[in-house]
Design an enzyme around this catalytic site. Structure first.
Site, short mmCIF file in Angstrom:
data_model
loop_
_atom_site.label_atom_id
_atom_site.label_comp_id
_atom_site.label_asym_id
_atom_site.label_seq_id
_atom_site.Cartn_x
_atom_site.Cartn_y
_atom_site.Cartn_z
N TRP A 49 30.81 41.52 49.19
CA TRP A 49 31.86 41.04 48.28
C TRP A 49 32.70 42.16 47.67
O TRP A 49 32.16 43.18 47.23
CB TRP A 49 31.20 40.26 47.15
CG TRP A 49 32.11 39.85 46.04
CD1 TRP A 49 32.42 40.58 44.92
CD2 TRP A 49 32.83 38.62 45.92
NE1 TRP A 49 33.29 39.87 44.12
CE2 TRP A 49 33.55 38.65 44.71
CE3 TRP A 49 32.93 37.47 46.73
CZ2 TRP A 49 34.36 37.60 44.29
CZ3 TRP A 49 33.73 36.43 46.30
CH2 TRP A 49 34.43 36.50 45.08
N ASN A 51 36.03 42.37 44.67
CA ASN A 51 37.15 41.78 43.93
C ASN A 51 38.03 42.87 43.35
O ASN A 51 38.58 43.65 44.15
CB ASN A 51 36.72 40.65 42.97
CG ASN A 51 35.67 40.96 41.94
OD1 ASN A 51 34.56 41.32 42.27
ND2 ASN A 51 35.99 40.79 40.68
N ASP A 52 38.16 43.01 42.07
CA ASP A 52 39.23 43.84 41.49
C ASP A 52 39.23 45.31 41.96
O ASP A 52 38.16 45.93 42.00
CB ASP A 52 39.09 43.92 39.97
CG ASP A 52 38.75 42.59 39.34
OD1 ASP A 52 38.80 41.56 40.02
OD2 ASP A 52 38.41 42.61 38.14
N GLN A 68 35.45 46.42 42.33
CA GLN A 68 34.35 45.53 41.98
C GLN A 68 33.64 45.11 43.27
O GLN A 68 34.28 44.60 44.21
CB GLN A 68 34.88 44.29 41.24
CG GLN A 68 35.37 44.59 39.85
CD GLN A 68 34.21 44.85 38.89
OE1 GLN A 68 33.54 43.93 38.45
NE2 GLN A 68 33.97 46.11 38.58
N SER A 113 35.31 45.61 35.36
CA SER A 113 36.51 46.40 35.68
C SER A 113 36.88 47.44 34.62
O SER A 113 36.53 47.30 33.45
CB SER A 113 37.69 45.46 35.90
OG SER A 113 37.52 44.79 37.11
N ARG A 169 37.39 42.48 27.75
CA ARG A 169 36.99 43.29 28.90
C ARG A 169 38.19 43.96 29.58
O ARG A 169 39.33 43.67 29.30
CB ARG A 169 36.22 42.45 29.91
CG ARG A 169 36.93 41.21 30.43
CD ARG A 169 36.00 40.44 31.37
NE ARG A 169 36.63 39.25 31.90
CZ ARG A 169 36.59 38.06 31.30
NH1 ARG A 169 35.95 37.90 30.16
NH2 ARG A 169 37.20 37.02 31.85
N ASP A 170 37.85 44.85 30.51
CA ASP A 170 38.79 45.53 31.41
C ASP A 170 39.66 46.56 30.70
O ASP A 170 40.90 46.44 30.64
CB ASP A 170 39.68 44.50 32.14
CG ASP A 170 38.86 43.37 32.77
OD1 ASP A 170 37.67 43.59 33.04
OD2 ASP A 170 39.42 42.28 32.97
N GLU A 225 43.10 39.05 31.74
CA GLU A 225 42.17 39.98 32.37
C GLU A 225 42.95 41.17 32.92
O GLU A 225 44.15 41.09 33.18
CB GLU A 225 41.42 39.28 33.51
CG GLU A 225 40.58 38.11 33.03
CD GLU A 225 39.75 37.48 34.15
OE1 GLU A 225 38.52 37.44 34.04
OE2 GLU A 225 40.36 37.01 35.13
N1 DQQ Z 1 36.72 40.60 37.35
C1 DQQ Z 1 35.86 41.51 36.69
C2 DQQ Z 1 36.19 41.40 35.23
C3 DQQ Z 1 37.59 40.93 35.27
C4 DQQ Z 1 37.60 39.98 36.41
C5 DQQ Z 1 34.46 41.18 37.01
C6 DQQ Z 1 38.97 39.74 36.99
O1 DQQ Z 1 36.05 42.65 34.61
O2 DQQ Z 1 37.99 40.36 34.04
O3 DQQ Z 1 34.25 41.36 38.39
O4 DQQ Z 1 38.92 39.31 38.32
#
Ligand code: DQQ
Length: 485
Positions: A49, A51-52, A68, A113, A169-170, A225
């Site tokens: 997997w 993601n970000d 991520q 993130s 977050r982030d 986010e």
């Molecule tokens: N993905 C992360 C978070 C963020 C979200 C977790 C956005 O930090 O807010 O994988 O896709």
């Protein structure tokens, strides 16, 4: 390890073998090697997997990309920071996982993130640890490969007191003079999304300064986010991910105050959690997570991969003050065998010769609308047009859209459509650059807008390209097609 993006068919790391440099163990998954939907030139981890994008930075001449990553399965889980490096933004070399949750630490349930800054020569990552959501710091070695977490983590242990936040977050950090600033993605219950502003002299002690901006990008917006705040031309941009998309507030910033005057969609399709960084050519380069729609958890896990990053794009400010987006010129390095079409009228459907097309191609086309009311470019088209994805420009509506209602004969696969406004000036041709990468299609129009879509054809011959004009005759000025790796 692969040199070309890591997921090339030619790279030898389609899951059946360990990585060549031994840095990253690649679990065996024979499904991936034969998966016709797995992209070949979009950035992906070796498997499982993604993601970000996180921590994007150019460091000592090399581009570093963190992301991520759940290395355990092809589904969202306990997040780590994967890591890759490149000299040209399009050929990536995988490096070991950079950040792993610490069982007793503030990030025990996941390293979410964040960003990386250059703290007087020390690469320093700020990220969110979960659960609860707190902000953490880690410092890296000069090659950005080994990371040490700050013993005082978390550096921000809780949201500002008295604020009913919907998330926290982030972190995104930048420097102003002697001080560091940070925005954290958040939302204020009953109000909308928010980017909370902090200030620090040393990246470790942070003072809350108030919200940088609170607003709504659309109905149901409760949380922003992945905020990313940066100068663009003579303006400031606050890019946030909310309501399933990436939105750019464009405005003016001075003395801790941001006043936006407009909000543009960065991509109207499957595009999320974008992060943009400045390189040594002063370009603002953006990557995002392509949130593909390939199926339910069991299908993703069985396939051994899920998600990818979008191609590198360069952001700009248009003449109208809006956001402009164009593919990074380094993508031309991926071009292989070239085919072209001479200028010609387009009326009805004009399938192009079979040598133009493929499941991994770039198509660049310029079309004068003439008397047509709708112009279409079909990609991933089967010989008889039973399967195809359609890029449609509607002149009355002044909108570009992506349609997959004929995308696949397989009944269970999703068939999404996306649309973005595009006003062509009088006499201005429609200029498209379309990157087809098996199940993913990135569409760029007139250096202004971008649309990312997906398509899951079932037929092996769904590789063709066709031009269509309705309601009149359009004119093809030129069409070039390159095979991509
Ligand atoms: N993905 C992360 C978070 C963020 C979200 C977790 C956005 O930090 O807010 O994988 O896709």
């Amino acid at each position: 390890m692969a040199t070309l993006l890591g997921n090339s068919r030619k790279s030898g790391r389609d899951g059946a073998r360990p990585s060549q440099d031994g840095l990253f163990p690649v679990p065996r998954n024979d499904n991936m090697a034969h998966d016709p939907h797995r992209p070949t030139y979009h950035f992906m981890p070796p498997c499982q997997w993604i993601n970000d994008p996180n921590g994007l930075i150019q460091w000592k001449g090399q581009y570093h990309l963190f992301y991520q990553h759940n290395p355990a399965e092809a589904f969202f889980g306990r997040m780590h920071w994967g890591h890759a490096v490149s000299t040209d933004l399009v050929h990536w070399r995988h490096l070991p996982i950079a950040l792993t949750p610490s069982p007793e630490g503030a990030d025990k349930d996941g390293v979410y993130s964040g960003c990386i800054v250059d703290d007087h020569g020390v690469p320093t990552a700020l990220y969110t640890g979960v659960h609860p959501e707190v902000q953490c710091l880690a410092t890296g070695t000069d090659d950005l490969v080994s990371w040490e977490k700050h013993p005082g983590n978390p550096v921000i242990p809780a949201p500002p007191p008295g604020l009913a936040v919907t998330g926290f977050r982030d972190p995104w950090v930048w420097r102003e003079g002697e001080l560091w600033y940070m925005v954290i993605g958040s939302g204020i219950a009953g109000v909308g999304g928010a980017a909370l502003l902090y200030r620090s002299a040393d990246l470790r002690q942070w003072d809350y300064r108030g919200p940088l901006y609170v607003g709504s990008v659309g109905p149901g917006d409760t949380m922003w986010e992945c905020p990313c705040f940066f100068p663009l031309g003579n303006r400031a941009v606050l890019m946030v991910s909310a309501c399933g998309g990436v939105h750019a507030w464009i405005g003016d910033y001075a003395a801790e105050r941001f006043v936006p005057t407009r909000c543009d969609r960065v991509d109207a399709g499957l595009y999320y959690a974008a992060q943009a960084f400045r390189d040594d050519r002063n370009r603002r380069i953006v990557f995002a997570w392509v949130t593909e729609r390939r199926g339910e958890r069991a299908a993703l896990v069985a396939s051994g991969w899920a998600g990818m990053l979008s191609l590198p794009r360069v952001l700009s400010l248009g003449n109208d003050g809006g956001l402009g987006v164009a593919p990074a010129e380094e993508l031309n390095l991926l071009r292989g065998r070239h085919r072209s079409c001479p200028p010609q009228p387009i009326a009805g459907c004009t399938p192009l010769p079979p040598e133009i097309g493929g499941s991994a191609v770039e198509v660049e086309v310029s079309i004068s609308p003439g008397s047509a009311s709708v112009i279409e470019l079909a990609v991933r088209r089967s010989a008889n047009g039973e399967e195809q994805g359609l890029i449609r420009y509607d002149l009355a509506e002044q909108a570009l859209s992506w349609h997959t209602d004929q995308g696949s004969l397989a009944p269970s696969l999703p068939k999404p459509a996306f649309k973005a406004g595009l006003r062509l000036a009088s006499g201005e041709p429609l200029r498209l650059r379309v990157y087809v990468d098996r199940s993913v299609v990135e569409i760029y129009a007139n250096n202004r807008i971008a649309l990312t879509g997906c398509i899951y054809p079932s037929r092996a011959d769904s590789t063709g390209v066709a031009l269509l004009a309705h309601g009149g005759e359009a004119h093809l000025e030129r069409l070039d097609c390159w095979e991509m790796p």
